[in-house]
Scaffold this motif. Structure first.
Motif, PDB file in Angstrom:
ATOM      1  N   THR A   1      13.963  29.605  35.902  1.00 34.32           N
ATOM      2  CA  THR A   1      14.160  30.400  37.115  1.00 34.32           C
ATOM      3  C   THR A   1      14.529  31.829  36.706  1.00 34.32           C
ATOM      4  O   THR A   1      15.217  32.041  35.702  1.00 34.32           O
ATOM      5  CB  THR A   1      15.285  29.833  38.002  1.00 34.32           C
ATOM      6  OG1 THR A   1      16.528  29.879  37.277  1.00 34.32           O
ATOM      7  CG2 THR A   1      14.982  28.402  38.407  1.00 34.32           C
ATOM      8  N   THR A   2      14.044  32.798  37.460  1.00 33.34           N
ATOM      9  CA  THR A   2      14.351  34.200  37.182  1.00 33.34           C
ATOM     10  C   THR A   2      15.062  34.819  38.377  1.00 33.34           C
ATOM     11  O   THR A   2      14.795  34.481  39.532  1.00 33.34           O
ATOM     12  CB  THR A   2      13.075  35.003  36.886  1.00 33.34           C
ATOM     13  OG1 THR A   2      12.233  35.000  38.048  1.00 33.34           O
ATOM     14  CG2 THR A   2      12.317  34.392  35.719  1.00 33.34           C
ATOM     15  N   SER A   3      15.985  35.731  38.091  1.00 30.83           N
ATOM     16  CA  SER A   3      16.722  36.443  39.140  1.00 30.83           C
ATOM     17  C   SER A   3      17.398  37.636  38.503  1.00 30.83           C
ATOM     18  O   SER A   3      17.426  37.784  37.274  1.00 30.83           O
ATOM     19  CB  SER A   3      17.773  35.532  39.784  1.00 30.83           C
ATOM     20  OG  SER A   3      18.832  35.277  38.882  1.00 30.83           O
ATOM     21  N   ALA A   4      17.966  38.488  39.328  1.00 34.42           N
ATOM     22  CA  ALA A   4      18.706  39.645  38.813  1.00 34.42           C
ATOM     23  C   ALA A   4      19.875  39.205  37.941  1.00 34.42           C
ATOM     24  O   ALA A   4      20.306  39.940  37.047  1.00 34.42           O
ATOM     25  CB  ALA A   4      19.201  40.500  39.978  1.00 34.42           C
ATOM     26  N   ALA A   5      20.372  37.983  38.171  1.00 41.91           N
ATOM     27  CA  ALA A   5      21.507  37.473  37.401  1.00 41.91           C
ATOM     28  C   ALA A   5      21.085  36.910  36.048  1.00 41.91           C
ATOM     29  O   ALA A   5      21.945  36.636  35.199  1.00 41.91           O
ATOM     30  CB  ALA A   5      22.234  36.401  38.196  1.00 41.91           C
ATOM     31  N   GLY A   6      19.774  36.706  35.818  1.00 42.75           N
ATOM     32  CA  GLY A   6      19.318  36.167  34.542  1.00 42.75           C
ATOM     33  C   GLY A   6      18.452  34.939  34.708  1.00 42.75           C
ATOM     34  O   GLY A   6      17.833  34.723  35.759  1.00 42.75           O
TER      35      GLY A   6
ATOM     36  N   TYR B  43      22.644  31.463  30.271  1.00 43.79           N
ATOM     37  CA  TYR B  43      21.283  31.686  29.795  1.00 43.79           C
ATOM     38  C   TYR B  43      20.639  30.378  29.341  1.00 43.79           C
ATOM     39  O   TYR B  43      21.023  29.775  28.341  1.00 43.79           O
ATOM     40  CB  TYR B  43      21.329  32.684  28.643  1.00 43.79           C
ATOM     41  CG  TYR B  43      20.014  32.937  27.950  1.00 43.79           C
ATOM     42  CD1 TYR B  43      18.830  33.128  28.667  1.00 43.79           C
ATOM     43  CD2 TYR B  43      19.950  33.010  26.556  1.00 43.79           C
ATOM     44  CE1 TYR B  43      17.638  33.375  28.030  1.00 43.79           C
ATOM     45  CE2 TYR B  43      18.755  33.265  25.901  1.00 43.79           C
ATOM     46  CZ  TYR B  43      17.596  33.445  26.635  1.00 43.79           C
ATOM     47  OH  TYR B  43      16.423  33.691  25.993  1.00 43.79           O
ATOM     48  N   ARG B  44      19.658  29.915  30.103  1.00 44.88           N
ATOM     49  CA  ARG B  44      18.862  28.725  29.791  1.00 44.88           C
ATOM     50  C   ARG B  44      17.424  29.059  30.191  1.00 44.88           C
ATOM     51  O   ARG B  44      17.179  29.560  31.282  1.00 44.88           O
ATOM     52  CB  ARG B  44      19.317  27.494  30.587  1.00 44.88           C
ATOM     53  CG  ARG B  44      20.826  27.226  30.566  1.00 44.88           C
ATOM     54  CD  ARG B  44      21.229  26.553  29.263  1.00 44.88           C
ATOM     55  NE  ARG B  44      22.598  26.078  29.299  1.00 44.88           N
ATOM     56  CZ  ARG B  44      23.652  26.782  28.916  1.00 44.88           C
ATOM     57  NH1 ARG B  44      23.497  28.042  28.492  1.00 44.88           N
ATOM     58  NH2 ARG B  44      24.869  26.255  28.935  1.00 44.88           N
TER      59      ARG B  44
END
Length: 481
Positions: free
Chosen positions: A208-213, A244-245
Motif C-alpha cells: 500500500t502507498t500513501s503520504a505516510a509511507g 515500513y513494509r
C-alpha cells in the motif's frame, strides 16, 4: 540416367512427407531415409530386400552398383533436414506441431522426478480475446509485431526449447483492484502484488502507498471478477505490525508445512502462517540477514535501496534474489534443510551499466516440463515500466536473454493490448499466476497470466502518493510455442 531421376524423386517425396509430419527430428528422418533406400527404385522390396540387408551385415562387400547413385540424394536429404532443423531452432514458429504445441506438463514436481501430469494452466481458462489495433498501450493503431531489439538483452524469440511461445503477446482490460482507504489507512495506491491460488480462492498480498509511507494489505476472492469488491485486511493489524513494509512474496514451504510471506522492511524480512486464509495469523517479522550485506552497501550508490527480495527453491537449495535499484541483481543461497536460516552472503547474478535496465521487481520461476527457469526484472527506461526476461537451466545461471528491450519485451507497451482503452503506459512490479503454490514457484507456459502494477496515464506527483492500481494480463495464443 533413369535410375538417377528415380532416386531424386523418392528423396524429394521423403522430404515432403517428413515436412508434412512437422518433425524436426534428424533420427526420424534417417530412419525414413534407410527405409526409403530399401523401397526405392532398384533397392528391392519384401523378403528379397530383407535378405540383402542381412547379407550386408554378415560380410563386407562392395555396395551394389544400383545403390551407388542413391548416396548423393541420401546425403542431400540429410544435409537438407539438418539445415531446416537449425533454421527452425532460430526462427519463431518454425516446425510448429500440428496440434498447436499443447503439452502435458508436470506441475509442482522438481525436474527429473515423476509426478502427476496436468494439461494446460491450473490457474484458469486461457483468454479468447483478440487483439484490437486501438488498444495497444503506448502504440495506438499499431497491429505489427514488435521489432527485434538490440543491446544487452536483444534475444532470439522465445521458443519451445524454453517452454514458452514463439512470440509473447498479452491482452487485458482496466484495473482489477484499487485502493480502499479507511480511517486508519489513508492509502492512495496498491502495487507490487504477489498471488497464489489455494482452497478455491485467490490470495493476493500487495504494497500500500500513501503520504505516510508503505504498508502491506491482503485480499481474497474466488474469481477475478470479484477482486475489486474484496474487503482489504491491512497487515499492520497482525503481528507483522506497522512501519515500513513493502514488496511481498507468498509461497507454501512444503517441508515445514508453513506459508511464508517475504517482504522488505529495510532488511530482508519474512513472516510465517499455517493458514493463509487467516491474515491475522502471520508471525512477527524475522530477517534473513543481520543487516544490509556489505556488497549491497558498496554497490547501491547514493540513490539505491536494497529491495524486492524473492525466494525460490530447487530440490536441495533455496535462493534469495534481490535488487539494489542501481543495476545489480543479487543471489544468496541456503539449503532447503536449513531454510530460512543460513543464507550466504549475496553474489551478483546479473548487472547492467544503466541502472534502469535492471532496476527492481525480480521474479524467478520454474517452467513446468522443461527443467528450466525464467527470470523477470522490472526495467524503467525513461520512467516507464516494462519487464525483461532471461532463462537458465539452473538457479545459479548462467542466464540467457529471452525478450528484453522496450520494442521486444516480455511484457510492455509493445506487446500488450488493453481492451476498452489504454488506461496506463506501464507494466510494473507484479507476478505471474503460478500453476502451484509451493516453494518451486512453478508456472505453466501454456496459458500465462500476469498480475501487474501501474499508474494511470498522465498522472504525476510524489511517488508514495501516486494512484497505483493492479491490472491482469492474459497471454494471447497461449498454446502455440
Amino acid at each position: 540416367m533413369t535410375g538417377d531421376r528415380d532416386d531424386t524423386a523418392w528423396v524429394g517425396d521423403l522430404l515432403s512427407a517428413h515436412a508434412e509430419r512437422h518433425e524436426p527430428d534428424v533420427q526420424a528422418l534417417l530412419a525414413r531415409v534407410l527405409a526409403g533406400m530399401d523401397t526405392a527404385p532398384g533397392a528391392g522390396t519384401g523378403r528379397a530386400g530383407s535378405r540383402r540387408r542381412r547379407a550386408a551385415r554378415s560380410r563386407p562387400a562392395p555396395r551394389p552398383a544400383a545403390a551407388r547413385p542413391r548416396l548423393l540424394p541420401v546425403g542431400l536429404a540429410v544435409a537438407t533436414i539438418v539445415a531446416l532443423v537449425t533454421a527452425g531452432a532460430m526462427l519463431p514458429g518454425a516446425w510448429r506441431p500440428a496440434d498447436g504445441g499443447r503439452r502435458t506438463v508436470q506441475v509442482g514436481v522438481p525436474p527429473g522426478t515423476s509426478g502427476p501430469a496436468a494439461t494446460g494452466p491450473a490457474t484458469g481458462p486461457a483468454s479468447t480475446a483478440t487483439r484490437t489495433p486501438s488498444g495497444v498501450i503506448g502504440t495506438p493503431g499499431s497491429t505489427s509485431a514488435p521489432a527485434t531489439g538490440t543491446g544487452t538483452a536483444a534475444a532470439r524469440p522465445a521458443g519451445s526449447a524454453v517452454g514458452l511461445p514463439a512470440e509473447l503477446r498479452w491482452t487485458g482490460g482496466g484495473p482489477v483492484v484499487g485502493p480502499k482507504p479507511d480511517a486508519s489507512h489513508r492509502i492512495t495506491g496498491l502495487k507490487d502484488p504477489t498471488v497464489v491460488r489455494h482452497g478455491g480462492r485467490w490470495h493476493v498480498f500487495a504494497t500500500t502507498t500513501s503520504a505516510a509511507g508503505f504498508g502491506l494489505v491482503y485480499l481474497s476472492f474466488t474469481d477475478w471478477s470479484a477482486a475489486g469488491s474484496a474487503t482489504p485486511y491491512y497487515l499492520d493489524r497482525s503481528a507483522i505490525g506497522g512501519g515500513y513494509r513493502a514488496a511481498p512474496q507468498v509461497f507454501w514451504f512444503a517441508p515445514q508445512k508453513l506459508w511464508y510471506l517475504v517482504y522488505q522492511n529495510g532488511n530482508a524480512a519474512y513472516s510465517t502462517n499455517p493458514d493463509i486464509g487467516n491474515p491475522g495469523g502471520w508471525s512477527a517479522p524475522r530477517t534473513f540477514f543481520g543487516g544490509t550485506p556489505a556488497i549491497i552497501d558498496r554497490n547501491k550508490g547514493a540513490d539505491g535501496y536494497w529491495v524486492d527480495q524473492w525466494v525460490i527453491c530447487d530440490d536441495g537449495s533455496c535462493y534469495l534474489f534481490s535488487s539494489d535499484e542501481n543495476g545489480h541483481l543479487y543471489r544468496s543461497r541456503t539449503s532447503r534443510a536449513q531454510f530460512p536460516q543460513g543464507m550466504s552472503q549475496p553474489v551478483i547474478a546479473l548487472q547492467e551499466p544503466d541502472k534502469n535496465d535492471l532496476f527492481e521487481g525480480s521474479n524467478v520461476y520454474r517452467i513446468a516440463g522443461t527443467g528450466r527457469y525464467l527470470l523477470l526484472v522490472d526495467a524503467t527506461p525513461g520512467g516507464r515500466h516494462y519487464f525483461r526476461s532471461w532463462t537458465s537451466a539452473s538457479l545459479t545461471g548462467p542466464w540467457t536473454p529471452l525478450a528484453g528491450t522496450p520494442d521486444r519485451p516480455f511484457a510492455g507497451t509493445a506487446n500488450v493490448t488493453l481492451t476498452g482503452g489504454a488506461w496506463t503506459q506501464d507494466v510494473g512490479h507484479g507476478e505471474l499466476l503460478r500453476a502451484g503454490e509451493d516453494q518451486t514457484l512453478t508456472i505453466d507456459p501454456c496459458g500465462l497470466r500476469f498480475l501487474y502494477s501501474a499508474t494511470p496515464t498522465g498522472v504525476t506527483g510524489p511517488f508514495n502518493e501516486l494512484p497505483w492500481r493492479l491490472g491482469l494480463l492474459t497471454q494471447q495464443a497461449p498454446c502455440t510455442p
